[in-house]
Design a protein around this motif. Structure first.
Motif, mmCIF file in Angstrom:
data_model
loop_
_atom_site.group_PDB
_atom_site.id
_atom_site.type_symbol
_atom_site.label_atom_id
_atom_site.label_comp_id
_atom_site.label_asym_id
_atom_site.label_seq_id
_atom_site.Cartn_x
_atom_site.Cartn_y
_atom_site.Cartn_z
ATOM 1 N N ASP A 11 -12.663 -71.015 -107.666
ATOM 2 C CA ASP A 11 -13.068 -69.605 -107.699
ATOM 3 C C ASP A 11 -12.093 -68.728 -106.909
ATOM 4 O O ASP A 11 -11.662 -67.674 -107.381
ATOM 5 C CB ASP A 11 -14.480 -69.438 -107.112
ATOM 6 N N ARG B 297 -8.881 -68.461 -108.820
ATOM 7 C CA ARG B 297 -8.993 -67.620 -110.015
ATOM 8 C C ARG B 297 -8.955 -66.133 -109.641
ATOM 9 O O ARG B 297 -8.264 -65.339 -110.269
ATOM 10 C CB ARG B 297 -10.297 -67.936 -110.763
ATOM 11 N N LEU C 202 -18.137 -61.057 -111.742
ATOM 12 C CA LEU C 202 -16.865 -61.779 -111.823
ATOM 13 C C LEU C 202 -17.084 -63.210 -112.263
ATOM 14 O O LEU C 202 -16.166 -63.998 -112.312
ATOM 15 C CB LEU C 202 -16.159 -61.787 -110.466
ATOM 16 N N GLN C 203 -18.348 -63.544 -112.525
ATOM 17 C CA GLN C 203 -18.632 -64.943 -112.827
ATOM 18 C C GLN C 203 -18.936 -65.150 -114.295
ATOM 19 O O GLN C 203 -19.332 -64.238 -115.008
ATOM 20 C CB GLN C 203 -19.808 -65.421 -111.982
ATOM 21 N N LEU D 269 -18.890 -62.748 -102.787
ATOM 22 C CA LEU D 269 -20.129 -63.096 -103.479
ATOM 23 C C LEU D 269 -19.862 -63.869 -104.772
ATOM 24 O O LEU D 269 -20.748 -64.542 -105.289
ATOM 25 C CB LEU D 269 -20.927 -61.827 -103.792
ATOM 26 N N SER D 270 -18.642 -63.769 -105.284
ATOM 27 C CA SER D 270 -18.324 -64.445 -106.548
ATOM 28 C C SER D 270 -17.873 -65.883 -106.342
ATOM 29 O O SER D 270 -17.647 -66.606 -107.298
ATOM 30 C CB SER D 270 -17.209 -63.697 -107.277
ATOM 31 N N ASP E 174 -22.550 -73.772 -113.547
ATOM 32 C CA ASP E 174 -22.150 -73.807 -112.135
ATOM 33 C C ASP E 174 -21.758 -72.431 -111.619
ATOM 34 O O ASP E 174 -21.454 -72.269 -110.457
ATOM 35 C CB ASP E 174 -20.996 -74.807 -111.927
ATOM 36 N N GLN E 175 -21.776 -71.443 -112.477
ATOM 37 C CA GLN E 175 -21.541 -70.075 -112.057
ATOM 38 C C GLN E 175 -20.193 -69.873 -111.392
ATOM 39 O O GLN E 175 -20.044 -69.025 -110.523
ATOM 40 C CB GLN E 175 -22.638 -69.600 -111.074
ATOM 41 N N GLY E 176 -19.192 -70.626 -111.781
ATOM 42 C CA GLY E 176 -17.862 -70.417 -111.213
ATOM 43 C C GLY E 176 -17.275 -69.093 -111.679
ATOM 44 O O GLY E 176 -17.794 -68.452 -112.585
ATOM 45 N N ALA E 177 -16.180 -68.703 -111.022
ATOM 46 C CA ALA E 177 -15.553 -67.432 -111.394
ATOM 47 C C ALA E 177 -14.963 -67.517 -112.798
ATOM 48 O O ALA E 177 -14.582 -68.593 -113.255
ATOM 49 C CB ALA E 177 -14.457 -67.105 -110.391
ATOM 50 N N ARG E 178 -14.905 -66.374 -113.458
ATOM 51 C CA ARG E 178 -14.273 -66.334 -114.785
ATOM 52 C C ARG E 178 -12.784 -66.662 -114.644
ATOM 53 O O ARG E 178 -12.185 -66.368 -113.612
ATOM 54 C CB ARG E 178 -14.384 -64.929 -115.369
ATOM 55 N N PRO E 179 -12.168 -67.174 -115.706
ATOM 56 C CA PRO E 179 -10.716 -67.379 -115.655
ATOM 57 C C PRO E 179 -10.014 -66.028 -115.497
ATOM 58 O O PRO E 179 -10.528 -65.006 -115.971
ATOM 59 C CB PRO E 179 -10.395 -67.991 -117.025
ATOM 60 N N ARG F 277 -23.133 -60.682 -107.722
ATOM 61 C CA ARG F 277 -22.003 -61.574 -107.720
ATOM 62 C C ARG F 277 -21.554 -61.920 -109.129
ATOM 63 O O ARG F 277 -20.445 -62.338 -109.346
ATOM 64 C CB ARG F 277 -22.343 -62.852 -106.971
ATOM 65 N N THR G 13 -17.754 -74.682 -106.330
ATOM 66 C CA THR G 13 -16.456 -74.513 -107.005
ATOM 67 C C THR G 13 -15.559 -73.558 -106.231
ATOM 68 O O THR G 13 -14.757 -72.842 -106.815
ATOM 69 C CB THR G 13 -16.698 -73.959 -108.425
#
Lengths: 488, 179
Positions: A91, A94, B135-136, A81-82, B142-147, B132, A87
């Motif tokens: 994602d 990461r 982790l974002q 879901l993440s 753009d709601q990408g995942a966090r580093p 979701r 991207t």
């Protein structure tokens, strides 16, 4: 030791040493340096021990932290879901780069790595080797699941190394697409390589909206006919001499851009017995009778047919003369790319409509029909529920009158409840259109009061774009009266 | 109304359309039919069920909703809705503003509850609650995942990669950048 005490100690030590000889002082220096080295070594060991203990504390904290106690299946679900479609590469990386547990979990979850992937097969990159290696790693993580791959082509040609990595997983291609916009059309050499692969999972093939370029001479054209699951195809043809083999009979969706003879398109359709949806860009004929002697093509399952006509030839209606689609519900005709005039032979469409009695939705873009031609088309669509017209200047007062419900006489298209009009030159008056719309509208209360089944269906959706001045004002009034009108 | 009984034996009268967002409860109701019998939820505590089914009543509740359901925002003015009724991601995005500072504060403050709700959402089978965004990066459009470093910091995770793995990660990132 405080700063003052430290200073006093150094001063006293220096005063004592001042009475010593140079050799004694040098000995004292050596002794101090040895002690400093020893202390440095002890500090280093202590720092290492401290860092190790810190790492232990962190690791132990992690063991009892809530995130560590999540079941792996749930963790995977949250990972999934993440990952955002746009991207997804960053994602997924990461998430897999947080810790070894997450990395193992992510690498053991192929579905995290299966979002549609664009692969630039051109040679323009700094290092095709590094790109190919990275691609190999990425593709490997989704195994054994099927993948959607879009090939990007440019004028530098195809990198063999990168292509090999794509071909290596051909068994897992679910969709294979060429990105044509701003890129080169697919060369025959590349299409041949693709067709040689085993394509067991391939369901969708998009060879682009440009015809294949013949860059090599080969005796036999490539064939995808052995792809057992191929059901969705986009293909462009400019010559019947360059039509790849396809499992036409198993297709359910066909997007065909046919710039060669319209007979080629009909020849293809004749093989597509199971189509459910089709979009066929097609030229017309130079005269009316040229398609007359063809056998009837019956597309039993065809539900949705969209035909953008193009080219200079004016006779397009013969296309319908040899087509039968008894299950058709949506017919969309687009005349905007026709470069010549339009010779409309009513009989062809009327006969086709008699063979397709279940059409509920008609869409017209442009076209030089007469209001009479158009009225006839509506008349032979007895189940018409939705009508969308864009730049159709044959929608005039006579058509509007035929649609009006007056004197309890059933009007044309009595099931019509959804009407979209965009950019239509006003060949009708605001009063006429408003009257027609109002004649097919009533409130719930008045329906209850009459207790009769109305002979026409009430509007559910009215969308008008490009209306100005008085016409727009009249529509706004009707809107306030409760008609479901949207004005853009 | 449906009567739910939690693991700590508390009873909750809840509207049917609210509880039916849980696939588990919906299936139970379909199996049992119209009945006054209570539905036991042995894996859900009363504190978690309250968070899931009741409209927000104060700042803590709003925080929990926002964090898990990715809908709360400092600018939301609409009446509070139970988290279980929250809508699609598209709708969510329209209403979400920059909440990263607040995100960070919340995650460090109330991780236990966060994970309890995730587990409950999984048990009750409520997809919309398996948020979701935790982790974002809430500050990114753009709601990408966090580093990775940020995720580690937020959840007390240790970077335990070997030098070989670090080298592989470096290569991966170079490939992703060069694409």
């Amino acid at each position: 030791m405080s700063l003052d005490a430290f200073r006093a100690f150094v001063l006293a030590f220096a005063a004592h040493a001042a009475k010593s000889s140079k050799e004694d002082i040098e000995r004292l220096i050596q002794g101090s340096q040895l002690r400093i080295s020893s202390l440095d070594s002890q500090i280093k060991s202590l720092v290492e021990i401290r860092d190790r203990e810190r790492a232990c504390v962190a690791a132990l904290r992690y063991l009892i932290s809530p995130i560590h106690t999540l079941p792996v299946e749930l963790l995977i679900e949250i990972f999934k879901l993440s990952i955002d479609d746009v991207t997804h590469i960053e994602d997924a990386f990461r998430i897999s780069q947080v810790c070894s547990h997450w990395r193992r979990t992510a690498h053991n979850s192929p579905r995290l790595w299966t979002r549609p992937l664009e692969v630039d097969v051109g040679k323009s990159k700094k290092s095709t080797r590094a790109y190919a290696d990275g691609l190999k790693t990425w593709l490997g993580r989704s195994a054994p699941l099927p993948l959607d791959i879009t090939l990007l082509l440019d004028s530098t040609g195809v990198s063999r190394r990168i292509l090999e990595e794509v071909l290596r997983i051909s068994l897992r291609w679910r969709a294979l697409l060429f990105d044509w916009e701003g890129y080169e059309p697919p060369p025959l050499s590349l299409v041949s390589r693709l067709a040689e692969c085993r394509l067991d999972s391939l369901e969708e093939l998009d060879l682009g909206r440009d015809a294949i370029v013949r860059d090599i001479d080969i005796p036999d054209l490539p064939s995808f006919a052995a792809a057992p699951n191929l059901q969705v195809l986009t293909i462009c043809i400019e010559s019947n001499a360059l039509i790849c083999g396809m499992p036409w009979a198993q297709l359910i969706y066909l997007h065909l851009e046919c710039y060669s003879s319209p007979d080629d398109a009909l020849d293809i359709l004749a093989q597509c017995a199971n189509l459910e949806s089709a979009s066929i860009r097609i030229r017309g004929w130079e005269s009316d009778g040229l398609a007359a002697n063809r056998d009837m093509i019956t597309l039993t399952n065809l539900d949705d047919l969209s035909i953008p006509f193009c080219g200079l030839e004016e006779h397009v209606t013969p296309f319908f003369g040899s087509l039968s689609a008894p299950a058709l519900t949506t017919l969309s005709l687009d005349f905007s790319d026709m470069q010549g005039g339009l010779q409309w032979t009513k009989a062809y469409l009327t006969e086709f409509q008699l063979r397709a009695p279940n059409i509920t939705r008609l869409v017209f873009h442009y076209g030089g029909l007469t209001p009479e031609d158009f009225t006839t088309a509506l008349r032979y669509t007895p189940s018409l529920a939705e009508l969308e017209l864009n730049a159709c200047h044959y929608f005039d007062n006579t058509v509007i009158s035929a649609l009006s419900y007056e004197d309890e006489v059933k009007p044309l298209a009595s099931c019509l409840h959804h009407l979209v009009l965009s950019h239509i030159h006003e060949r009708f008056t605001a009063d006429n259109l408003a009257g027609m719309l109002a004649s097919r509208w009533w409130t719930d209360a008045s329906e209850l009061a009459t207790r009769l089944d109305p002979p026409v269906v009430r509007w559910t959706y009215l969308n008008f774009e490009g209306f100005r001045g008085q016409l727009r004002d009249r529509m706004a009034v009707l809107q306030r009266e409760g008609l479901p009108i949207r004005l853009k | 109304m449906v009567l739910l009984v939690t693991s700590d034996n508390e009873q909750f009268q809840t509207e049917k359309d609210i509880v039916e967002r849980s696939v588990l409860i919906k299936n139970m109701l379909e199996d049992v039919g119209e009945s006054d019998q209570p539905i036991p939820l042995p894996n859900v505590s009363s504190s978690v069920l309250k968070k899931v089914t009741q409209p927000s009543t104060g700042p803590t509740e709003i925080d929990v909703r926002g964090r898990y359901l990715s809908t709360a925002s400092t600018t939301v003015e609409s009446p509070s809705r139970p988290p279980i009724l929250e809508q699609s991601q598209d709708e969510t995005r329209k209403r979400t503003t920059d909440i990263s500072e607040w995100d960070q504060k919340f995650i460090t403050v109330d991780q236990e509850m966060l994970f309890e709700i995730i587990l409950a959402a999984n048990y009750l089978d409520i997809k919309s609650l398996l948020c979701r965004r935790w982790l974002q990066d809430g500050s990114q459009h753009d709601q990408g995942a966090r580093p990775p470093e940020e995720i580690r910091k937020l959840f007390n995770i240790v970077n335990d990669f070997t030098p070989e793995e670090e080298a592989q990660i470096k290569k991966e990132n170079e490939w992703a950048e060069d694409r």
